[in-house]
Design a protein around this motif. Structure first.
Motif, PDB file in Angstrom:
ATOM      1  N   GLY A  34     -13.124 131.763 -47.496  1.00 13.08           N
ATOM      2  CA  GLY A  34     -13.886 132.805 -46.814  1.00 13.08           C
ATOM      3  C   GLY A  34     -14.813 133.543 -47.769  1.00 13.08           C
ATOM      4  N   GLN A  35     -16.060 133.075 -47.854  1.00 15.11           N
ATOM      5  CA  GLN A  35     -17.005 133.722 -48.772  1.00 15.11           C
ATOM      6  C   GLN A  35     -17.673 134.935 -48.146  1.00 15.11           C
ATOM      7  N   THR A  36     -17.578 135.050 -46.813  1.00 20.81           N
ATOM      8  CA  THR A  36     -18.143 136.220 -46.131  1.00 20.81           C
ATOM      9  C   THR A  36     -17.041 136.840 -45.263  1.00 20.81           C
ATOM     10  N   SER A  37     -17.387 137.922 -44.572  1.00 19.24           N
ATOM     11  CA  SER A  37     -16.478 138.650 -43.667  1.00 19.24           C
ATOM     12  C   SER A  37     -15.415 139.433 -44.448  1.00 19.24           C
ATOM     13  N   LEU A  41     -13.352 139.342 -50.142  1.00 13.62           N
ATOM     14  CA  LEU A  41     -12.794 139.855 -51.393  1.00 13.62           C
ATOM     15  C   LEU A  41     -11.904 138.787 -52.048  1.00 13.62           C
ATOM     16  N   PHE A  42     -11.089 138.125 -51.223  1.00 16.40           N
ATOM     17  CA  PHE A  42     -10.249 137.038 -51.729  1.00 16.40           C
ATOM     18  C   PHE A  42     -11.096 135.788 -51.967  1.00 16.40           C
ATOM     19  N   GLY A  43     -11.961 135.497 -50.993  1.00 17.67           N
ATOM     20  CA  GLY A  43     -12.748 134.260 -51.039  1.00 17.67           C
ATOM     21  C   GLY A  43     -13.616 134.189 -52.279  1.00 17.67           C
ATOM     22  N   GLN A  44     -14.219 135.325 -52.652  1.00 22.57           N
ATOM     23  CA  GLN A  44     -15.085 135.326 -53.830  1.00 22.57           C
ATOM     24  C   GLN A  44     -14.274 135.072 -55.098  1.00 22.57           C
ATOM     25  N   THR A  75     -15.877 129.609 -44.710  1.00 23.66           N
ATOM     26  CA  THR A  75     -15.079 129.621 -43.479  1.00 23.66           C
ATOM     27  C   THR A  75     -15.167 130.958 -42.758  1.00 23.66           C
ATOM     28  N   ALA A  76     -15.756 131.968 -43.404  1.00 29.49           N
ATOM     29  CA  ALA A  76     -15.664 133.349 -42.933  1.00 29.49           C
ATOM     30  C   ALA A  76     -14.182 133.704 -42.707  1.00 29.49           C
TER      31      ALA A  76
ATOM     32  N   ASP B 260     -24.707 131.611 -48.834  1.00 30.73           N
ATOM     33  CA  ASP B 260     -24.345 133.018 -48.708  1.00 30.73           C
ATOM     34  C   ASP B 260     -25.377 133.855 -47.964  1.00 30.73           C
ATOM     35  N   SER B 261     -26.652 133.479 -48.102  1.00 32.23           N
ATOM     36  CA  SER B 261     -27.680 134.332 -47.503  1.00 32.23           C
ATOM     37  C   SER B 261     -27.778 134.144 -45.991  1.00 32.23           C
TER      38      SER B 261
END
Lengths: 393, 300
Positions: A34-37, A41-44, A75-76, B260-261
């Protein structure tokens, strides 16, 4: 029939290349976190760890000289996003294995997709019961906290032998915390202590007066918290502010420097159960290499999620190397479908020396991790920064 | 082409599934009631299917019924949706405007906390390993497709009969409608219950589709997303929920190559729609059509 023939030909054309796919070079490994949503915080942290793994492992020669490349699909935070990311990695990016997803709930939705496509999955952070049981292609390197929980309670008893009355608190809307608390409660019972109260909260809560009042009213001399960084930080702060003086044991969710700004100086002396400790660099050269590279790249120490993501990439790479060694054939010469099945078997043989210590994956897909750690939080005089100091040896 | 459906089958079905949720909000909106309760019923419907699909108590039922277990799950969800819809609807619909919206948000929260505390619902981890109706995700269109067609047919027909006119009368002016002899409460509750029932059945179909079910399906965020389908699509057109869901669900996937964008562009598109098409996509389309017609017709 005349009209049918071109249609059939089209279907065949579309189907044949899918069957005869070769493994691409450099070898693609999928990362679906999960790089977004709200899980970003965990995904990054996972992305950071995986990137270090790609760089370090390729520098060390990759898979016997063939480089690996990581394919990231976001995956958000939801189940549908995880399914979409998995579909893309399996069908379009044609990866040999998938590392992800971030949350156990997402794993329950997306892993069956990979299972049907016979693509191995290595979970870097799924700890819920039932994840490896989804299928034979599903494994994980993130251990459920069954072993470390009793150990951290024992450490607390060593610090204060008079402990008798235990209060247990957990975030009931968080899958990890609500699984972990069961382990803690069993440990408390097995150690002959009395559970005087069990309090629930939500990860979104800010006000914990009700829970703290119950803990104080029950005259507990040990508090065990299973939650995430922000909510647990606030909970600890309010416990201390309202006059709780006893020991606090935190679950693995508190193993994060993100908690320090929340409870500040009041974070001091919390005992935290850890699946990864950056403090083991002296004994573990793999961890030293990882931690040094991580600090150089991101100017901060690695968190557990980063170390586990690194471990997952390393495990897949080493398993690929094992296949080459055993068959004497280069990975690029395999057909994708065949390699995915072989990789799945290879992942489950032998053990791996990783930043989180020595691990192996059992045939069921469950991880066996040798070492767990218990650390104490020591806050710096500025009240904003601090560190985890290993107390277990 | 087969690769396309393999990759995007799930997405296509998700669009229809989410459009159904949009429609479930559209029903009460027909009678002028802003209700966010749909997602609570969706969550409950999903739990009905998940529990009936996995709990050992229902094992003999599953063995006896085979595939027909799925329609039975929908039926149970439907009954639950209607009964609970009436029970919630009567007191809640005495409230108006923002207070009704608040009451329905509260309902969603109550459902969420309730299922987290029910052992049978599996706590925060939820229920997993739900039996599958089809191998391929795309095949689930045979679940959602007919339901969507049915729901659209109901909306379309209802606007042509007295009941629909009564809904619209209540929407335009509740006092005036009451004075004209329209039974306002009965009509509001009917519209509300139709939406609840649709959401519950959609939930029951979604549990096997998603493989798993948990409390995260029925959050406040999810209900706002559903409302967005209707608002972005157009709250006064029956096609609005479908177009809104299609845009909002597919946009992040279409923009996937941007990494990401993509979320930034996603946000930009949504803001642009809100600013330039205040009536939603369908409203914008209708305005465009009138302008074109006016242009062609000259002074007429």
């Amino acid at each position: 029939m005349k009209r049918l023939a071109p249609a059939l030909a089209l279907v065949l054309c579309a189907a044949i290349p899918a069957l005869a796919d070769k493994v691409a070079t450099p070898i693609p490994i999928g990362i679906a976190v999960g790089q977004t949503s709200n899980v970003a915080l965990f995904g990054q942290e996972q992305v950071n760890g995986a990137k270090i793994a790609e760089e370090r492992l390729n520098a060390a020669g990759g898979v016997n000289g063939t480089k690996i490349t990581l394919v990231f699909q976001d995956t958000a935070g939801d189940e549908a996003g995880a399914v979409n990311a998995f579909q893309n990695l399996i069908n379009r990016d044609k990866v040999v294995a998938i590392i992800g997803p971030t949350l156990s709930q997402q794993a329950f939705a997306a892993n069956p997709i990979a299972e049907r496509a016979k693509t191995p999955v290595v979970g870097p952070s799924n700890t819920a019961k039932g994840v490896p049981e989804i299928g034979e292609f599903i494994g994980r390197i993130s251990a459920p906290m069954t072993q470390v929980a009793p150990y951290s309670v024992k450490q607390a008893m060593k610090l204060n032998p008079d402990i008798k009355r235990v209060a247990v608190l957990y975030a009931q809307n968080d899958a990890f915390s609500s699984s972990e608390t069961v382990t803690f409660q069993d440990a408390v019972k097995n150690l002959g202590l009395e559970t005087v109260t069990v309090q629930k909260f939500q990860t979104t809560d800010n006000d914990f007066t009700t829970q703290v009042t119950a803990v104080l009213g029950a005259k507990a001399d040990l508090v065990i918290i299973s939650g995430l960084a922000a909510d647990s930080g606030n909970l600890v702060k309010q416990l201390r502010q309202l006059g709780y003086k006893g020991l606090i044991v935190g679950g693995n969710g508190l193993n994060s420097p993100n908690m320090f700004p929340v409870c500040g100086a009041l974070c001091s002396d919390i005992l935290v159960a850890q699946a990864y400790s950056p403090a083991t660099v002296d004994k573990n050269p793999v961890n030293k290499d990882f931690a040094t590279a991580f600090e150089a790249a991101y100017k901060k120490g690695p968190a557990q999620f980063s170390a586990q993501a690194y471990t997952a990439v390393q495990v897949v790479t080493e398993a690929l190397a094992k296949i080459e060694k055993e068959t004497g054939k280069k990975i690029a010469d395999f057909e994708l479908a065949e390699l995915r099945e072989m990789l799945n078997k290879s992942l489950r043989t032998g053990s791996y020396m990783t930043p989180i210590g020595e691990i192996s994956i059992q045939p069921s897909g469950e991880v066996e991790q040798k070492d767990f750690y218990v650390s104490k939080i020591v806050m710096n005089p500025d009240g904003k920064t601090g560190s985890f100091v290993l107390v277990s040896e | 082409m087969s690769g396309f459906f393999e990759n995007y089958g799930f997405l296509i079905v998700t669009i229809v599934q989410q459009a159904l949720l949009g429609l479930s909000i559209y029903f009460p909106l027909m009678a002028g009631q802003l209700s966010l309760a749909s997602i609570g019923f969706y969550s409950l419907g999903g739990y009905v299917a998940a529990i009936m699909g996995t709990h050992p108590y229902f094992a003999p039922w599953r063995a006896a019924l085979g595939f027909f277990m799925f329609p039975l799950e929908w039926l149970f969800a439907l009954i639950l949706g209607v009964v609970l819809g009436i029970a919630v609807g009567y007191p809640a619909l005495r409230l108006r405007g923002i207070y009704l919206a608040l009451a329905t948000i509260a309902f969603v929260q109550v459902v969420n906390v309730a299922v987290l505390n029910m052992p049978v619902a599996g706590g925060a981890v939820g229920i997993f390993g739900i039996p599958q109706a089809f191998e391929s995700r795309l095949d689930y269109i045979w679940f959602f497709g007919p339901l969507f067609a049915l729901a659209m047919f109901v909306v379309y027909r209802i606007t042509a009969i007295g009941r629909g006119l009564a809904f619209f009368a209540v929407r335009e002016d509740e006092l005036a409608a009451g004075a004209m002899g329209v039974r306002t409460t009965a009509n509001k509750v009917t519209a509300f219950v139709l939406g609840c029932a649709l959401a519950a059945v959609t939930g029951a179909m979604s549990a096997p589709f998603l493989n798993t079910w948990n409390a995260r399906q029925g959050t406040f965020d999810a209900s706002v997303t559903c409302l967005a389908y209707v608002l972005i699509g157009g709250s006064r057109s029956l096609w609005g929920p479908l177009f809104g869901a299609a845009l909002l669900v597919s946009l992040p996937e279409v923009l996937r190559p941007l990494k990401d964008s993509r979320m930034i562009l996603n946000g930009v598109v949504l803001v642009a729609v809100c600013v330039y098409l205040p009536q939603g996509l369908m409203g914008g389309l209708a305005a465009l059509r009138t302008r074109l017609a006016a242009g062609r017709g000259g002074v007429a």
